[in-house]
Design an enzyme around this catalytic site. Structure first.
Site, short mmCIF file in Angstrom:
data_model
loop_
_atom_site.label_atom_id
_atom_site.label_comp_id
_atom_site.label_asym_id
_atom_site.label_seq_id
_atom_site.Cartn_x
_atom_site.Cartn_y
_atom_site.Cartn_z
CE1 TYR A 102 7.38 1.60 51.91
CE2 TYR A 102 6.64 -0.06 53.49
CZ TYR A 102 6.37 0.83 52.46
OH TYR A 102 5.08 0.95 52.00
CB ALA A 103 9.01 -0.82 58.88
CB ALA A 104 12.53 3.10 60.21
CG ASN A 110 -0.07 7.42 47.00
OD1 ASN A 110 -0.43 6.42 47.61
ND2 ASN A 110 0.29 7.39 45.72
CE LYS A 159 5.35 4.05 53.29
NZ LYS A 159 4.70 5.09 52.48
N GLY A 161 2.75 10.62 43.81
CA GLY A 161 2.70 9.23 43.33
C GLY A 161 1.39 8.97 42.62
CB SER A 185 3.13 0.95 55.30
OG SER A 185 3.17 -0.47 55.24
#
Ligand SMILES: NC(=O)c1ccc[n+]([C@@H]2O[C@H](COP(=O)([O-])OP(=O)(O)OC[C@H]3O[C@@H](n4cnc5c(N)ncnc54)[C@H](O)[C@@H]3O)[C@@H](O)[C@H]2O)c1
Length: 256
Positions: free
Chosen positions: A156-158, A90, A160, A13, A143
């Site tokens: 997304y949280a899972a 990243n 991260k 990224g 995050s």
């Protein structure tokens, strides 16, 4: 920071907000920088800015969700540019979607970009580090969502949180090889990803003001806030630090 000069680093990224700031900071420390991204135009622009700082650099255009393509791209980099000393995981992507409004296709896309990509590139890079008996560094950008949750970002949280657990587990498995794994958690940081996220959430300005108010230091993060922690964890100064997680978020979260 000690031990970064002439090291070869891959920043995934690298064409994005936090990634490009990180590539430039590695260049300032004398590292050799591989700018890895799916977006060719953005990656090439970062390569130019890294060259302007006097560093050796190359673009690696790759879709990290594709394991075979990623593994072969890493072999090519190591053959043509040299062995990789540092990997910064990243690359990432997200949109604001409450879980009950999300569908399996969206979950797959989020999981492929934010979690599977990290596995896809870590495996070939780590295998080479172990074979060379190199004291490598792997820093993964997670995050604060993965530490404390975040509305509209369940999958997304899972992912991260998964990156944090993956990093801690590899830190244990490879401590005896002298290879360290740590995670850096940005809070809300002003990049294209955040702009798209706020757009999808609806009232962008209201959200921007709410985010700003929630940060004890009174502002959202900027891409240049992140490289300090990332480079420290990549350096010789952090040789005895592994399996750790640090938030760079102006105090938004203060996990123990
Ligand atoms: N901006 C924030 O508020 C924030 C908060 C917490 C965590 N993060 C994390 O920070 C990291 C960097 O995000 P950013 O805010 O700089 O976003 P960004 O959108 O500016 O950069 C992300 C980069 O990842 C690349 N990318 C996406 N999918 C890819 C793929 N399949 N293969 C290769 N490259 C791919 C994109 O092309 C882009 O250049 C991400 O992991 C993100 O989850 C960001």
């Amino acid at each position: 920071m000690r031990g970064l000069k002439w090291k070869t680093v891959v920043v995934t990224g690298g064409g994005g907000g936090i990634g490009s700031a990180t590539c430039r900071r590695f260049a300032e420390e004398g590292a050799r920088v591989v700018v890895a991204d799916i977006g060719e135009t953005a990656a090439l622009a970062v390569v130019e800015s890294v060259k302007a700082l006097g560093a050796d650099t190359m673009a690696l255009i790759v879709d990290l969700t594709d394991y075979a393509a990623t593994a072969s791209a890493i072999s090519k980099v190591e053959a043509e540019f040299g062995p990789i000393d540092i990997l910064v995981n990243n690359a990432g992507w997200d949109l604001f979607v409450p879980f009950l409004k999300s569908e399996p296709d969206f979950w797959s896309k989020i999981i492929d970009i934010n979690l599977r990509s990290v596995l896809n590139i870590t495996k070939p890079v780590l295998a080479s580090m172990v074979a060379r008996r190199a004291a490598g560094r792997i820093v993964s950008i997670a995050s604060d969502a993965g530490r404390v949750g975040s509305s509209g970002e369940s999958v997304y949280a899972a992912c991260k949180a998964g990156i944090i657990a993956f990093s801690k587990t590899l830190a244990r498995e490879h401590a005896r090889h002298g290879i360290t794994f740590n995670a850096v958690c940005p809070g809300v940081t002003e990049t294209a990803m955040l702009e798209n996220f706020m757009e999808a959430a609806g009232d962008k300005e209201k959200l921007r003001s709410a985010f700003t108010k929630a940060v004890p230091m009174g502002r959202m993060g900027r891409p240049d806030d992140l490289p300090g922690a990332i480079l420290f964890l990549s350096s010789d100064d952090a040789a005895f630090i592994t399996g750790q997680v640090i938030s760079v978020s102006g105090g938004l979260t203060m996990s123990g």
